[in-house]
Design an enzyme around this catalytic site. Structure first.
Site, PDB file in Angstrom:
ATOM      1  N   LYS A   1       0.830  -1.206   0.000  1.00 41.59           N
ATOM      2  CA  LYS A   1       0.000   0.000   0.000  1.00 41.59           C
ATOM      3  C   LYS A   1       0.863   1.253   0.000  1.00 41.59           C
ATOM      4  CE  LYS A   1      -3.709  -0.451   2.524  1.00 41.59           C
ATOM      5  NZ  LYS A   1      -4.327  -0.643   3.861  1.00 41.59           N
TER       6      LYS A   1
ATOM      7  N   ARG B   1      -3.136   3.365   8.561  1.00 39.19           N
ATOM      8  CA  ARG B   1      -3.501   2.236   7.706  1.00 39.19           C
ATOM      9  C   ARG B   1      -2.406   1.181   7.655  1.00 39.19           C
ATOM     10  NH1 ARG B   1      -4.683   4.892   2.052  1.00 39.19           N
ATOM     11  NH2 ARG B   1      -5.779   2.900   1.756  1.00 39.19           N
TER      12      ARG B   1
ATOM     13  N   GLY C   1      -8.250  -6.826   4.158  1.00 43.67           N
ATOM     14  CA  GLY C   1      -9.096  -6.836   5.343  1.00 43.67           C
ATOM     15  C   GLY C   1      -8.542  -7.637   6.508  1.00 43.67           C
TER      16      GLY C   1
ATOM     17  N   MET D   1      -5.780  -6.992   8.334  1.00 39.19           N
ATOM     18  CA  MET D   1      -5.183  -6.220   9.422  1.00 39.19           C
ATOM     19  C   MET D   1      -5.991  -4.944   9.637  1.00 39.19           C
ATOM     20  SD  MET D   1      -1.186  -6.867   8.889  1.00 39.19           S
ATOM     21  CE  MET D   1      -1.303  -6.265   7.241  1.00 39.19           C
TER      22      MET D   1
ATOM     23  N   ARG E   1      -3.047  -1.151  -6.507  1.00 36.04           N
ATOM     24  CA  ARG E   1      -2.166  -2.311  -6.563  1.00 36.04           C
ATOM     25  C   ARG E   1      -2.498  -3.089  -7.828  1.00 36.04           C
ATOM     26  NH1 ARG E   1      -5.576  -4.719  -1.630  1.00 36.04           N
ATOM     27  NH2 ARG E   1      -7.467  -4.756  -2.828  1.00 36.04           N
TER      28      ARG E   1
ATOM     29  N   HIS F   1     -15.908  -8.312   0.382  1.00 38.08           N
ATOM     30  CA  HIS F   1     -14.934  -9.170   1.063  1.00 38.08           C
ATOM     31  C   HIS F   1     -14.985 -10.595   0.521  1.00 38.08           C
ATOM     32  CE1 HIS F   1     -13.699 -11.899   4.366  1.00 38.08           C
ATOM     33  NE2 HIS F   1     -12.723 -11.019   4.487  1.00 38.08           N
TER      34      HIS F   1
ATOM     35  N   ARG G   1       5.432 -47.498 -14.329  1.00 35.89           N
ATOM     36  CA  ARG G   1       5.534 -48.483 -13.234  1.00 35.89           C
ATOM     37  C   ARG G   1       5.017 -49.815 -13.734  1.00 35.89           C
ATOM     38  NH1 ARG G   1       2.588 -44.338 -11.664  1.00 35.89           N
ATOM     39  NH2 ARG G   1       3.388 -42.842 -10.155  1.00 35.89           N
TER      40      ARG G   1
ATOM     41  N   ARG H   1      10.355 -48.787 -15.266  1.00 39.77           N
ATOM     42  CA  ARG H   1      10.985 -49.087 -13.983  1.00 39.77           C
ATOM     43  C   ARG H   1      10.762 -50.545 -13.612  1.00 39.77           C
ATOM     44  NH1 ARG H   1       9.008 -46.198  -8.561  1.00 39.77           N
ATOM     45  NH2 ARG H   1       7.211 -47.553  -8.919  1.00 39.77           N
TER      46      ARG H   1
ATOM     47  N   GLU I   1      16.552 -42.132  -4.882  1.00 36.23           N
ATOM     48  CA  GLU I   1      15.454 -41.879  -3.962  1.00 36.23           C
ATOM     49  C   GLU I   1      15.826 -42.164  -2.520  1.00 36.23           C
ATOM     50  OE1 GLU I   1      12.093 -44.300  -5.158  1.00 36.23           O
ATOM     51  OE2 GLU I   1      13.401 -45.816  -5.990  1.00 36.23           O
TER      52      GLU I   1
ATOM     53  N   SER J   1      16.969 -40.647 -12.269  1.00 33.67           N
ATOM     54  CA  SER J   1      15.638 -40.072 -12.139  1.00 33.67           C
ATOM     55  C   SER J   1      15.343 -39.965 -10.646  1.00 33.67           C
ATOM     56  CB  SER J   1      14.603 -40.959 -12.827  1.00 33.67           C
ATOM     57  OG  SER J   1      13.316 -40.418 -12.627  1.00 33.67           O
TER      58      SER J   1
ATOM     59  N   GLY K   1      13.401 -39.884  -7.459  1.00 35.65           N
ATOM     60  CA  GLY K   1      12.098 -40.280  -6.918  1.00 35.65           C
ATOM     61  C   GLY K   1      11.896 -39.439  -5.675  1.00 35.65           C
ATOM     62  N   THR K   2      11.325 -38.243  -5.864  1.00 38.02           N
ATOM     63  CA  THR K   2      11.357 -37.262  -4.773  1.00 38.02           C
ATOM     64  C   THR K   2      10.383 -37.596  -3.652  1.00 38.02           C
ATOM     65  OG1 THR K   2       9.942 -35.907  -6.149  1.00 38.02           O
ATOM     66  CG2 THR K   2      12.278 -35.344  -6.083  1.00 38.02           C
ATOM     67  N   ASN K   3       9.434 -38.484  -3.899  1.00 34.51           N
ATOM     68  CA  ASN K   3       8.547 -38.870  -2.802  1.00 34.51           C
ATOM     69  C   ASN K   3       9.318 -39.700  -1.777  1.00 34.51           C
ATOM     70  OD1 ASN K   3       6.089 -39.096  -1.395  1.00 34.51           O
ATOM     71  ND2 ASN K   3       5.807 -41.155  -2.244  1.00 34.51           N
ATOM     72  N   ASP K   4       9.952 -40.790  -2.230  1.00 35.29           N
ATOM     73  CA  ASP K   4      10.756 -41.580  -1.301  1.00 35.29           C
ATOM     74  C   ASP K   4      11.944 -40.777  -0.775  1.00 35.29           C
ATOM     75  OD1 ASP K   4       9.596 -44.072  -0.779  1.00 35.29           O
ATOM     76  OD2 ASP K   4      10.049 -44.763  -2.804  1.00 35.29           O
TER      77      ASP K   4
ATOM     78  N   CYS L   1      10.783 -37.900 -11.218  1.00 38.48           N
ATOM     79  CA  CYS L   1       9.539 -38.583 -11.542  1.00 38.48           C
ATOM     80  C   CYS L   1       8.582 -38.669 -10.357  1.00 38.48           C
ATOM     81  CB  CYS L   1       9.810 -39.975 -12.099  1.00 38.48           C
ATOM     82  SG  CYS L   1      10.591 -41.086 -10.926  1.00 38.48           S
TER      83      CYS L   1
ATOM     84  N   TYR M   1      14.667 -32.838 -17.309  1.00 38.02           N
ATOM     85  CA  TYR M   1      13.212 -32.885 -17.479  1.00 38.02           C
ATOM     86  C   TYR M   1      12.528 -33.135 -16.148  1.00 38.02           C
ATOM     87  CZ  TYR M   1      13.608 -37.915 -16.972  1.00 38.02           C
ATOM     88  OH  TYR M   1      13.866 -39.154 -16.468  1.00 38.02           O
TER      89      TYR M   1
END
Ligand code: ADP
Ligand code: MG
Ligand code: MG
Length: 897
Positions: free
Chosen positions: A27, A96, A105, A107, A329, A445, A565, A620, A753, A772, A774-777, A840, A860
């Site tokens: 603001k 303000r 709204g 704050m 804004r 709002h 898979r 895999r 992984e 590759s 395996g970002t979950n494991d 992956c 990739y």
């Protein structure tokens, strides 16, 4: 963060600009910028976010602040020719809040600071308006009482309702003063300097109010930023019919169509419009009421849009025919409007196509892929309101925020129905699928907040009578909808229907499915996607296990399969075959069982390779622990026990299965016999799978295709494991090459992984053609968290308490997991410069994570087919994101801030 000596805590509006939003808040930066380019802004000054951070850290304002405020205040008094608290002609101030990121709204803002029992008389005389002066005083005590002193607003509202007569305003003020005395034990402060000081502290403190904290968590805004405080001369929209206040957009923020848009409330002050509590009139009405002011407003909006080169929204006030700008804004907008406006501005030459790509987001694109209601099947609507935020939402009607939260927690989908919403409704708005109100316009709002968080919203459905106490609403024709009744809310058209309407596919989804262009939204999306594809460096592949998914991914623009898979191919009616593999008593029996699976797997691979002909398909090898292919242990044990108890002999197959289940049972299967370990310990498994791939490749070649299979080893920890599987794989590939007379050798790589794999990537890369992630494991093992357990139990509590800003399973944790990714990429490439790297996990389709993977230099990302368009767009945006805005791009990512 200590200040360097001499850095001021206070900036005059004339001394700042739009680039200073970190320090002056959004603001303050907007007010400074408008002042700088010569727009009419009531003068004032801004206390920096830095001062707020010190206040929040120490509990006291920095010592140097008071003197700076005094100096700026007296300059302001000089300039205005009025003094704060002057008994004859007082200067009044607005105090303000205004943080770096817009928090509508959330704050506090306090208007009319400077009025007291004497100056109210002066104001009445100098303006010639007695009622106005007393009404302003009453507003001050109410706002000050609720926000600074924390008094329940209902007490003021009730007193006001009991004394509606304008002539009674002085009496009402007395009553308000006794409410203050009664609630706090002290008098409403008469000294304007004290009022100002307390108001500033209250604004600082409002940064940590419940609403503000909840909003920040939801919007992933960092808790440590603090708010600036803007102190500004008041202008008055409540000085009669030639005055008023309003909000305006330079284009329609819901549809994206050109032409100014907004609401106006004649003879009103401040928050009356924003709160949606009064029904404002459309701006076109201002054109009729005050053509000069309207034209001036239109011209200023044009100037602003040209200056910011984007949709702007403004708050303005007209004081006796004179227009003042109180805020501007970059306007929030719907997903549809974002694409349309970006493409329009690029077509108009106001921005480049690079900028157009940066003006939209993957999250917005994802919203456009959602289905809509089938208008054919809709029938008559219960009501029609303003389509304030798009989407097709179905849920049970609920009438307060707490009920919405309760039912949503119990798994029900709900629509929050209110006359109007206030910031206190925020938890319910988050919990609901849609918000429906009977009052307020596109800038109320409800509309602003819903749009900001991508909730469907229909507001101002005035035919509805909402009775929150009785938990029902009534339509114009007398239909009564009680709490719990399912309704459908159409945020595209603004209609509300009883029951659950059928859905049809979105036109944007049609475009991705068929490539068919159409004017308007689809064209805008197509142009932006095409440009994004031109500029992106990161490839986008899909995780797909079936030919159908592969074909869809390809239509959506995937350039291959990053993860196919194979274990899903063992389920369903093929389950007995893998059971036979597990139950086999010796190598011969196992070989026979595997031989039965071979042709089935080969057929699967042929179909997938055909769907992705010419593009890489990473297959895999089997990954999950064996028990996942067997019946449930308890169920089986119970069945056997029951049969025995009944005096019968249990099915021998059941007994055999039970023995196998007991044998393969593990305490921590996630960390047990799975992945490459399985391939190494179950003889013949790898050989069968590789043979199926190799024969599928040979078959595709014979059929004239161009198969590009690659083989991936899961859950590798040591280079020895990889070497062993690689040797076996190469042996089979050689055999099949010889037998078929075609060279079926292909790239062989590994998943990364586990932290050890990442940390020893240099060694693994000796035997891997590609990595590759395996970002979950990798996230589970780096954090020591099981995803399912964490999400089901303590993660929500962590998010609630602000211990985390988001789930590391949704957005990649750049500092921990991300660091491992970077190490593995660097060390892997040091060993093998042409190593291909990708990801992956589902992170591959998460916008913030895509930006991280771009920066980490991956080749990739691979994600589910439906996320492919999102990943493509974000990969384009990542390529265009400059180093300086990196922080902002990653602010959505997980971690501490
Ligand atoms: P928010 O961030 O919640 O929008 P603002 O600080 O913008 O809070 O204040 C809310 C409203 O108060 C504004 O829309 C405007 O109408 C009114 N207001 C703010 N400053 C002034 C001022 N200097 N003079 C008159 N009205 C003001
Ligand atoms: Mg405002
Ligand atoms: Mg895994």
């Amino acid at each position: 963060m200590p200040t360097r000596a001499g850095t001021p805590y206070v900036y005059d509006f004339a001394d700042g600009d739009r680039t200073m939003a970190d320090l002056l808040g959004g603001k303050g930066a907007g007010l400074a910028e408008m002042t700088r380019i010569g727009l009419p802004v009531p003068p004032g000054f801004t206390i920096t976010t830095h001062a707020c951070r010190e206040f929040l850290a120490t509990g006291a304002a920095p010592p140097a602040l008071a003197a700076e405020v005094v100096a700026h205040l007296s300059a302001l008094e000089q300039r205005m020719g009025r003094r704060l608290g002057d008994p004859h002609d007082p200067l009044l101030l607005a105090v303000r809040s205004g943080a770096r990121h817009s928090m509508p709204g959330m704050m506090e803002t306090i208007l009319d600071i400077g009025l007291n029992d004497t100056s109210v008389q002066g104001l009445a005389k100098s303006t010639g308006r007695e009622h106005f002066a007393w009404d302003s005083y009453r507003r001050l005590i109410e706002m000050f009482g609720t926000t600074v002193l924390g008094i329940d607003g209902a007490r003021f509202t009730a007193a006001h309702a009991a004394r509606p007569d304008l002539a009674d305003l002085p009496l009402l003020v007395r009553e308000f003063q006794s409410i203050v005395r009664d609630a706090t034990g002290v008098d409403f402060p008469q000294d304007p300097a004290v009022q100002l000081d307390m108001a500033v502290r209250a604004v600082f403190a409002s940064w940590n109010g419940d609403r503000a904290r909840l909003y920040r968590r939801r919007e992933r805004i960092c808790d440590s930023l603090g708010t600036a405080v803007n102190i500004q001369a008041m202008v008055f929209g409540n000085l009669g019919p030639d005055s008023g206040t309003g909000v305006a957009f330079t284009r329609d923020p819901a549809t994206g169509l050109p032409g100014i848009y907004g609401d106006y409330l004649p003879d009103a002050q401040g928050e009356d419009v924003v709160s949606g509590a009064h029904n404002a009139v459309p701006l076109s009405e201002l054109e009729r009421l005050d053509p000069l002011a309207y034209t001036r407003l239109r011209d200023l909006l044009r100037i602003l849009e040209d200056h910011y080169r984007d949709l702007c929204d403004v708050e303005f006030t007209i004081e006796r025919g004179r227009l003042w700008m109180l805020q501007t804004r970059i306007g929030k907008r719907t997903a549809q409007a974002a694409f349309l406006i970006a493409a329009q501005l690029a077509d108009e030459g106001l921005i480049s196509w690079d900028e157009a790509v940066l003006r939209v987001s993957g999250q917005q694109l994802a919203q456009l892929l959602f289905p809509r209601f089938d208008s054919e099947a809709a029938g008559t609507a219960l009501a029609r309101g303003v389509p304030a935020s798009p989407g097709a939402a179905v849920g049970a009607a609920v009438f307060d925020s707490a009920e919405a939260v309760r039912r949503a927690a119990a798994g029900q989908t709900v629509v929050l129905v209110r006359r109007e919403t206030t910031p206190d409704d925020l938890p319910g708005m988050i919990a609901a699928r849609a918000v429906l109100t009977s009052r307020g316009g596109k800038t109320s709002h409800a509309a602003v907040v819903a749009r900001g968080m991508g909730r469907t919203c229909v507001c101002g459905a005035e035919e509805l009578t909402v009775d929150a106490a009785a938990r029902r609403f009534t339509t114009a024709t007398g239909d009564v909808i009680n709490e719990g009744t399912v309704i459908s809310v159409d945020g595209f058209t603004g209609t509300v229907h009883r029951g659950s309407l059928p859905l049809v596919q979105s036109t944007v989804m049609d475009y991705f499915e068929t490539g068919q262009r159409a004017p308007g939204l689809v064209d805008a999306v197509a142009k932006i996607m095409e440009h994004g594809d031109r500029v992106r460096r990161l490839g986008v592949r899909a995780n797909a296990d079936t030919p159908q998914d592969a074909a869809r991914a390809r239509r959506f623009g995937a350039s291959g399969i990053g993860l196919c898979r194979t274990e899903h191919m063992f389920l369903g009616e093929r389950r007995p075959l893998i059971e036979a593999v597990i139950l086999a008593r010796d190598d011969d029996e196992r070989a026979r069982a595997l031989n039965l699976l071979l042709p089935l797997q080969r057929a699967d691979f042929i179909a997938i390779l055909a769907a992705m002909d010419g593009l890489p398909v990473i297959i895999r090898l089997i990954d999950p622990p064996l028990h996942e292919f067997l019946p449930d242990r308890t169920e089986l044990a119970v069945r056997v026990a029951r049969t025995e108890a009944a005096g019968r002999t249990p099915d021998p197959h059941d007994l055999e299965l039970l023995a196998a289940v007991e044998r393969t049972h593990e305490q921590n299967p996630m960390l047990g016999l799975r992945g490459v370990r399985l391939g190494l310990l179950v003889p013949g498994l790898v050989a069968m799978q590789v043979r199926a791939v190799a024969e599928a490749v040979a078959e595709r070649r014979r059929a004239g295709g161009n198969p590009q299979a690659e083989i991936m080893v899961p859950l590798t920890v040591t280079s020895g494991e990889l070497l062993a599987v690689r040797a076996e794989t190469e042996q089979i590939l050689r055999e099949v090459s010889e037998a078929t007379g075609t060279d079926v050798r292909c790239p062989i790589g590994t998943m990364i992984e586990l932290p050890r794999a990442a940390l020893t990537a240099g060694a693994l890369a000796r035997f891997a053609d590609f990595f590759s992630f395996g970002t979950n494991d990798l996230t589970q093992t780096t954090w020591g968290l099981s995803r399912d357990d964490a999400e089901a139990s303590f993660l929500p509590a962590y998010l609630d308490r602000g211990l985390l800003t988001g789930s590391p399973f949704e957005s990649l944790d750049p500092d921990g997991v991300g660091r491992l990714v970077r190490i593995a990429v660097d060390e892997g490439r040091a060993t093998r410069p042409r190593l291909t790297t990708g990801v992956c996990g589902e992170h591959g389709g998460d916008p913030a994570s895509v930006h991280f993977f771009h920066q980490a230099g991956l080749d990739y990302v691979s994600c589910s087919p439906y996320r492919v368009p999102v990943a493509r767009l974000e990969a384009g945006r990542a390529a265009l994101t400059t180093v300086s805005s990196k922080g902002a791009e990653l602010s959505g990512a997980v971690g501490d801030c």
